[in-house]
Write an enzyme that holds these catalytic residues in place. Structure first.
Site, PDB file in Angstrom:
ATOM      1  N   ASP A  68       1.124  -0.960  -0.083  1.00 42.05           N
ATOM      2  CA  ASP A  68      -0.103   0.179  -0.092  1.00 42.05           C
ATOM      3  C   ASP A  68       0.765   0.981  -0.187  1.00 42.05           C
ATOM      4  OD1 ASP A  68      -2.373   1.769   0.589  1.00 42.05           O
ATOM      5  OD2 ASP A  68      -1.285   1.900   2.029  1.00 42.05           O
ATOM      6  N   ASP A 122      -7.066  -1.616   3.964  1.00 36.38           N
ATOM      7  CA  ASP A 122      -6.186  -2.339   2.976  1.00 36.38           C
ATOM      8  C   ASP A 122      -6.594  -3.804   3.943  1.00 36.38           C
ATOM      9  OD1 ASP A 122      -4.818  -0.333   1.952  1.00 36.38           O
ATOM     10  OD2 ASP A 122      -3.545   0.428   3.730  1.00 36.38           O
TER      11      ASP A 122
END
Length: 873
Positions: A522, A772
């Site tokens: 990420d 996430d």
């Protein structure tokens, strides 16, 4: 007719016009780019979606199924239970079988990795309590995931079981050391008369009672302390998947049964209850040590914050309709606290600054900056006014909003949480190395033991002698060394990781990560710090001082960054310039021109947003000077006000245009160029003209280049996956070690991207936020940075507590070292067996010496596993 769902993540595409050349529709450009880049994995990804569709419990439940059985009826709902006692792949299969045999259950999917089972069932015919009762049994204990009492009770039971085994086992071994062993070995500290007395006593009726007492104590150890081992053996036999539990149980039970039969039928028996006690206690202590290390590790995560809400402030009176300038609804109507479940579509909710929006809905009154990063991953708050949609779980950064509950009365954050749970329950564990070896070793050992006993009978030896040879083979087959080989090596890895502030949640991490093909990062909060900082300031010191004083009234991240940077800058703007600058309004690019991360919202929203209602005057100290702020006003693209009698504007050039202020071309070019490299530029001006540019950005984490380069050098593909705009990821896309960058991808799209990457090989996901969490749970291995949320940590297999990105590479190093340690332990155990089993078959070893040899082998494994893993590097 409603618009079709996104081809990648199945989110609605209403009002979105993103189509590829083949006519596929998408919810965003990010999903389109992922679909185009990973098209070769299309079949596998489509299969995943088909499984989810088959498992859906209806649109209202929002559940997706991965059950092993038939399609799930539309009126069935998904229930997630935590199951204490699962520790291997065979446990998963057994739990799924038990659950699906329950009336009203259509599908079940269990994962020992996360101690979770998902059960799709008819709520009218079977309740959650019924499901928990059906799954519980044979030592398994199922309960609601939020039931802290049941979890604590399970932990206490495990502790009591271990304590009973150790204490009672010590009582048994004391009798052997003081009374039984001296008669076998003629201990020198016992005189001949004493030894003769002990021998006669054990051959008498009193000796029989003595052995019965030992048998009772051993029974406690075997069936209380050894219950998890016996359960695992039963499950492995029932599922026809021999594992280490079966091998350990066979040796322990064989010694117990032989000794009990000897006490009943033999006048002067040789009993081997000590073998049963040693095997059960040694293996239990080894497994308990691993569990205690893991439990200690999870305590480091107590500072992570849960982000879901369970109540809302509902408006019950007053006219709260209006535009962006509507007053605080609390002033025109009463509010009441209600549970989220009690909300109906159309209800109006009051959400104040700092609070989370409880459910998805539409703003009907108010004006505020809303931070949606927890759901979308975008780091910049978005300005919301009447008519704008808001997502449940997002945070109101300033002001207040009145939100009309959406038609589903549900939260995007709750749907993310449910997606995480669904992925966790389908994230099956891997069969450990020792268990894989046991599938071959157990049948071989049993065959050798039976053959040896049969051969003795054929040679004319008695039944007792034949049984003794077979028992010796079973005992000497080193179940303890093999049983300890993996848990102690894994515990050493968890311990060494803990010393480096790395928390390992799943004991299969070290086996899985070694085969990683792709590592996905990420961006915001993972490769970057997640905090806005001033990168450069091309304005004179006096104007910067005035702009900072104005931004102190703002709660917007850009405004806070400008105010904070000015407060710590000291004497002048040179202290703020993070690197090279182009004078005269040119582009402001720090660090020698390298592109740094920023949020996509900066180009649109520009500078700060209002924190509270504008006040009459504010005193803000900077470098010893007090300034007076009046007429503070928040705009969609910046802020304005009067500071020390000077009219100041900070924001997007469009704000200056709206007010009729002059904006030089050089400043417009600087803003455009900074935005193109993913930063957030804001123009600063006074008295009718823009005079300079301040560039704010999300700073890159120290050592990110070394981390991705090291992974690339080891043959792992590095992929960047972010919800931010592609301009914010420019610096990563240009790096040689990064193979792909996918930007603007929503949480559901991230999970689907991971599924497609998994079709190419084992995939690791590294992230930090709630958005996430679905991707972390979907990945073969999830790594969460410590600055993330509780949901991210819950979805991950590894958490890096100290937020050090370099620890990602350390996880790989520990994995390789743990693998060598496990193989070393198993290698020694098999080498020992290669020597000991032939001796047992030929009768050169009796069970007592076999038990001693077994203990010595186990001690070697324990000693080997106690060494630091990375000292081998």
């Amino acid at each position: 007719m409603s618009a079709p769902d996104c081809t990648l993540c199945e989110l609605p595409t209403d009002g979105v016009d993103v189509v590829d050349d083949a006519g596929n529709e998408f919810c965003c450009p990010g999903c389109r780019d992922v679909y185009a880049a990973l098209g070769d994995a299309e079949v596998d990804a489509d299969a995943v979606r088909e499984r989810r569709r088959a498992g859906e419990a209806g649109e209202e439940a929002g559940a997706t199924g991965d059950g092993p059985g038939d399609e799930v009826p539309a009126d069935h709902e998904a229930t997630f239970l935590e199951v204490d006692g699962m520790h291997c792949a065979t446990c998963e299969a057994f739990i799924e079988t038990v659950a699906t045999r329950t009336d009203g259950v259509s599908a079940a999917s269990a994962s020992y990795v996360t101690d979770t089972v998902r059960i799709d069932h008819d709520p009218e015919s079977v309740s959650t309590d019924d499901l928990a009762e059906a799954v519980s049994g044979l030592g398994y204990s199922a309960y609601d995931r939020e039931d802290a009492f049941s979890r604590r009770r399970a932990d206490n039971m495990a502790t009591a079981r271990l304590a009973a085994g150790v204490l009672v086992g010590m009582a048994v071994m004391l009798q052997y050391i003081v009374i039984i062993y001296p008669t076998y070995f003629a201990f020198p500290f016992y005189n001949e008369r004493t030894l003769e007395y002990l021998g006669q006593a054990m051959s008498s009726t009193s000796g029989t009672y003595f052995f019965i007492v030992i048998a009772v104590l051993t029974t406690v150890v075997l069936f209380v302390t050894g219950k998890p081992i016996l359960r695992g053996a039963y499950v492995s036999a029932k599922t026809r998947s021999p594992n280490m539990d079966l091998l350990v149980a066979i040796a322990a039970v064989s010694a117990y049964v032989y000794s009990t039969l000897a006490v009943i039928f033999v006048e002067s028996p040789s009993v081997y209850y000590d073998v049963t006690v040693a095997i059960i206690v040694i293996v239990t202590v080894g497994n308990s040590y691993e569990d205690s290390i893991k439990k200690r590790a999870t305590e480091l995560l107590s500072d992570l914050t849960a982000v879901q809400v369970d109540s809302a402030r509902r408006v019950v009176g007053g006219d709260d309709a209006g535009g962006g300038d509507a007053p605080d609804p609390a002033a025109t109507g009463e509010t009441e606290e209600v549970a989220i479940d009690a909300l109906d579509p159309g209800d109006r909710l009051l959400v104040r600054a700092g609070e989370r929006v409880p459910v998805d809905g539409e703003v009907v009154a108010g004006d505020a900056a809303v931070d949606e990063s927890v759901v979308t991953g975008e780091s910049m708050p978005v300005r919301k006014t009447a008519g704008d949609d808001v997502v449940g779980g997002s945070v109101v950064a300033d002001g207040s909003l009145t939100v009309a509950v959406g038609p589903d009365a549900s939260s995007s954050l709750d749907r993310v949480a449910e997606l995480v749970w669904d992925l966790q329950s389908g994230n099956h564990g891997v069969q450990k190395l020792a268990d894989r070896l046991a599938t071959v070793f157990v049948p071989v050992v049993l065959a050798v033991a039976v053959a040896a006993a049969a051969a003795n009978l054929a040679l004319g030896n008695g039944v007792t002698e034949a049984m003794l040879v077979g028992l010796t083979v079973l005992i000497v087959s080193c179940p303890c060394a093999l049983g300890l080989a993996t848990p102690l090596a894994v515990a050493a890895g968890i311990r060494d990781a803990l010393e480096r502030s790395i928390v390992i949640f799943d004991d299969t991490v070290f086996e899985r990560v070694r085969d990683a093909r792709t590592v996905v990062f990420d961006k915001t909060g993972t490769l970057t710090t997640g905090e806005m900082e001033v990168i450069s300031a091309d304005v004179d010191d006096d104007l910067l001082r005035l702009a900072a004083a104005l931004e102190e009234r703002s709660a917007h991240p850009v405004g806070r960054a400008i105010a904070a940077a000015r407060a710590s800058a000291g004497e002048g703007p040179s202290a703020l310039a993070g690197g090279d600058e182009t004078a005269g309004g040119g582009t402001a690019v720090a660090d020698g021109g390298s592109a740094e991360s920023a949020s996509p919202g900066g180009g649109a929203d520009g500078g700060g947003a209002s924190a509270d209602d504008a006040g009459d005057a504010t005193e803000a100290g900077d470098a010893g000077d007090a300034v007076a702020v009046t007429d503070f006003e928040s705009h969609a693209r910046g802020v304005s006000g009067t500071v020390d009698g000077t009219e100041i504007v900070v924001g997007h050039p469009a704000l200056f245009d709206e007010r009729g202020w002059t904006v030089p071309d050089a400043i417009r070019e600087a803003v455009a160029e900074a935005r193109d490299v993913g930063r957030v530029p804001v123009a600063v001006g006074r008295d009718g003209a823009a005079e300079g540019v301040v560039v704010v950005g999300d700073e890159l984490r120290e050592g990110w280049e070394e981390t991705v380069t090291a992974l690339d050098d080891s043959g792992v593909d590095v992929v960047i996956l972010t919800g931010d705009d592609e301009r914010a990821a420019t610096v990563f896309a240009e790096h040689d070690a990064v193979s792909s960058v996918f930007a603007g991808v929503p949480p559901e799209g991230k999970a689907e991207t991971i599924e497609r990457l998994k079709a190419r090989g084992l995939t690791v996901m590294v992230g930090d936020g709630t958005n996430d969490a679905p991707a972390l749970a979907a990945a073969d291995l999830g790594i969460a940075l410590g600055g993330g949320t509780a949901m991210a940590a819950d979805a991950a297999d590894v958490a890096i507590v100290d937020d050090d990105l370099g620890s990602v590479a350390t996880v790989f190093e520990l994995s390789r070292a743990a693998g060598r340690r496990v193989k070393g332990n198993v290698g020694w155990a098999f080498l020992y067996n290669a020597v000991a089993i032939p001796l047992a078959v030929t009768g050169l070893l009796n069970p007592l010496f076999a038990a001693v040899a077994m203990g010595a082998s186990s001690l070697l494994v324990v000693t080997n596993s106690s060494r630091a893993l990375l000292s081998e590097e």
